[in-house]
Design a protein around this motif. Structure first.
Motif, PDB file in Angstrom:
ATOM      1  N   HIS A  78      33.934   8.992  48.850  1.00  0.00           N
ATOM      2  CA  HIS A  78      34.386   9.065  47.469  1.00  0.00           C
ATOM      3  C   HIS A  78      33.311   9.802  46.693  1.00  0.00           C
ATOM      4  CE1 HIS A  78      31.787   5.584  47.582  1.00  0.00           C
ATOM      5  NE2 HIS A  78      31.829   5.440  46.276  1.00  0.00           N
ATOM      6  N   ASP A  82      25.839   8.124  44.567  1.00  0.00           N
ATOM      7  CA  ASP A  82      25.037   7.577  45.668  1.00  0.00           C
ATOM      8  C   ASP A  82      25.633   7.951  47.036  1.00  0.00           C
ATOM      9  OD1 ASP A  82      27.151   5.786  44.875  1.00  0.00           O
ATOM     10  OD2 ASP A  82      26.260   4.203  46.094  1.00  0.00           O
ATOM     11  N   HIS A  83      26.737   8.667  47.016  1.00  0.00           N
ATOM     12  CA  HIS A  83      27.375   9.120  48.260  1.00  0.00           C
ATOM     13  C   HIS A  83      27.397  10.638  48.397  1.00  0.00           C
ATOM     14  CE1 HIS A  83      28.954   5.084  49.437  1.00  0.00           C
ATOM     15  NE2 HIS A  83      28.580   4.881  48.175  1.00  0.00           N
ATOM     16  N   ASP A 173      32.902   2.554  49.767  1.00  0.00           N
ATOM     17  CA  ASP A 173      32.755   1.445  48.824  1.00  0.00           C
ATOM     18  C   ASP A 173      34.111   0.798  48.518  1.00  0.00           C
ATOM     19  OD1 ASP A 173      30.100   2.024  48.766  1.00  0.00           O
ATOM     20  OD2 ASP A 173      30.035   2.769  46.711  1.00  0.00           O
ATOM     21  N   HIS A 201      30.597  -1.143  50.800  1.00  0.00           N
ATOM     22  CA  HIS A 201      30.027  -1.178  49.448  1.00  0.00           C
ATOM     23  C   HIS A 201      28.652  -1.849  49.409  1.00  0.00           C
ATOM     24  CE1 HIS A 201      30.999  -1.763  44.876  1.00  0.00           C
ATOM     25  NE2 HIS A 201      30.054  -0.880  45.089  1.00  0.00           N
ATOM     26  N   HIS A 202      27.794  -1.508  50.390  1.00  0.00           N
ATOM     27  CA  HIS A 202      26.395  -1.955  50.394  1.00  0.00           C
ATOM     28  C   HIS A 202      26.262  -3.479  50.339  1.00  0.00           C
ATOM     29  CE1 HIS A 202      26.260   2.255  49.275  1.00  0.00           C
ATOM     30  NE2 HIS A 202      26.888   1.972  48.154  1.00  0.00           N
TER      31      HIS A 202
HETATM   32 ZN   LIG Z   1      28.025   3.282  46.931  1.00  0.00          ZN
END
Ligand SMILES: [Zn+2]
Length: 274
Positions: A78, A82-83, A173, A201-202
């Motif tokens: 997505h 952060d991706h 995520d 999602h971490h």
């Molecule tokens: Zn993320």
């Protein structure tokens, strides 16, 4: 560096349905701090990068250290920063195909990524549950279930990887409505066991659930997470879920880059940077 051997029992049973293939698929969960970046290399040397973390500089360092000179396929689960920020420098390695959820981002980072991919001559493709061959590694692109609007997390793309009897599942995520949608589809390709599984999602509380984990049955879970992070990832709730599922847990914040080498008979080794 720490090493662990495993596998063999999680292949789903029965004789392999395809001719045995030699070599190893290598899956590296790169330590990019808070974010996701997963580099996959087929036995033939074909390369896939799923997400790139939030730092272009850090991704450049990883690609240089690993001597990656060419990408065959790039997937953005997505468009959150952060991706995708680290995908911008990775686009210079000229992936032929770029797959995403079909939703453009609204950030300058997204615009930079699109420009870099256009410059590289990549073909833009929307995730549609298609199968893509990465050498002898089979990738099922898991499209987000329909009806989730235009929220980026909700519409994360997954990759279900299969190399003989060795299987790995990585989504971005995704939140509970997405995993519920996939469960309602009763998909064989998301039916466990998976030897390797990326925490959704971490490790957020709205990602993995007991019902979803009962379906994917992970043997090893990798949480791609930075420390410190302001989100409280991973949460106690999902750490408990992984423990209840009997999975071995790896964390990039504590162990650095986590690497799995999977063989077609379903066996594998795991190695951590620290
Ligand atoms: Zn993320």
């Amino acid at each position: 560096m720490r090493q662990q051997e495993g596998g063999g029992a999680a292949g789903g049973g029965g004789a392999p349905t395809t001719a045995p293939v030699g070599g190893e698929v290598v899956i590296r969960f790169l330590d990019v701090g808070q974010g996701d970046a997963i580099l996959v290399q087929s036995p033939e040397g074909k390369t896939l990068l799923i997400d790139g973390g939030r730092s272009a500089e850090r991704m450049r360092e990883h690609l240089k250290a690993l001597d990656v000179s060419r990408l065959d396929l790039m997937v953005a689960t997505h468009a959150d920063a952060d991706h995708i920020a680290g995908l911008v420098p990775a686009a210079a390695l000229k992936p032929r195909v770029f797959i995403n959820n079909g939703l453009g981002g609204s950030t300058q980072t997204w615009e930079r990524l699109v420009a870099a991919l256009q410059e590289a001559g990549a073909t833009f493709t929307k995730a549609s549950n298609q199968t893509v061959n990465l050498g002898s590694v089979k990738l099922r692109v898991v499209a987000p279930p329909p009806g989730l609007g235009d929220d980026q997390n909700e519409n994360s793309v997954g990759i279900a990887l299969q190399f003989g009897e060795f299987r790995a599942l990585m989504t971005g995520d995704s939140e509970t409505p997405a995993t519920e949608g996939w469960l309602a589809q009763e998909r064989d390709d998301l039916q466990g066991p998976f030897q390797v599984y990326k925490s959704i999602h971490h490790g957020a509380a709205n990602g993995d659930s007991a019902a979803w984990l009962a379906n994917v049955r992970p043997e090893n879970v990798v949480i791609s997470v930075g420390t410190p992070n302001s989100y409280g990832h991973p949460t106690r709730k999902v750490l408990d879920l992984y423990r209840q599922a009997g999975a071995r847990v790896y964390r990039t914040d504590r162990q650095g880059t986590v690497t799995f080498r999977g063989r077609a008979d379903g066996t594998y080794s795991a190695e951590t940077e620290r």
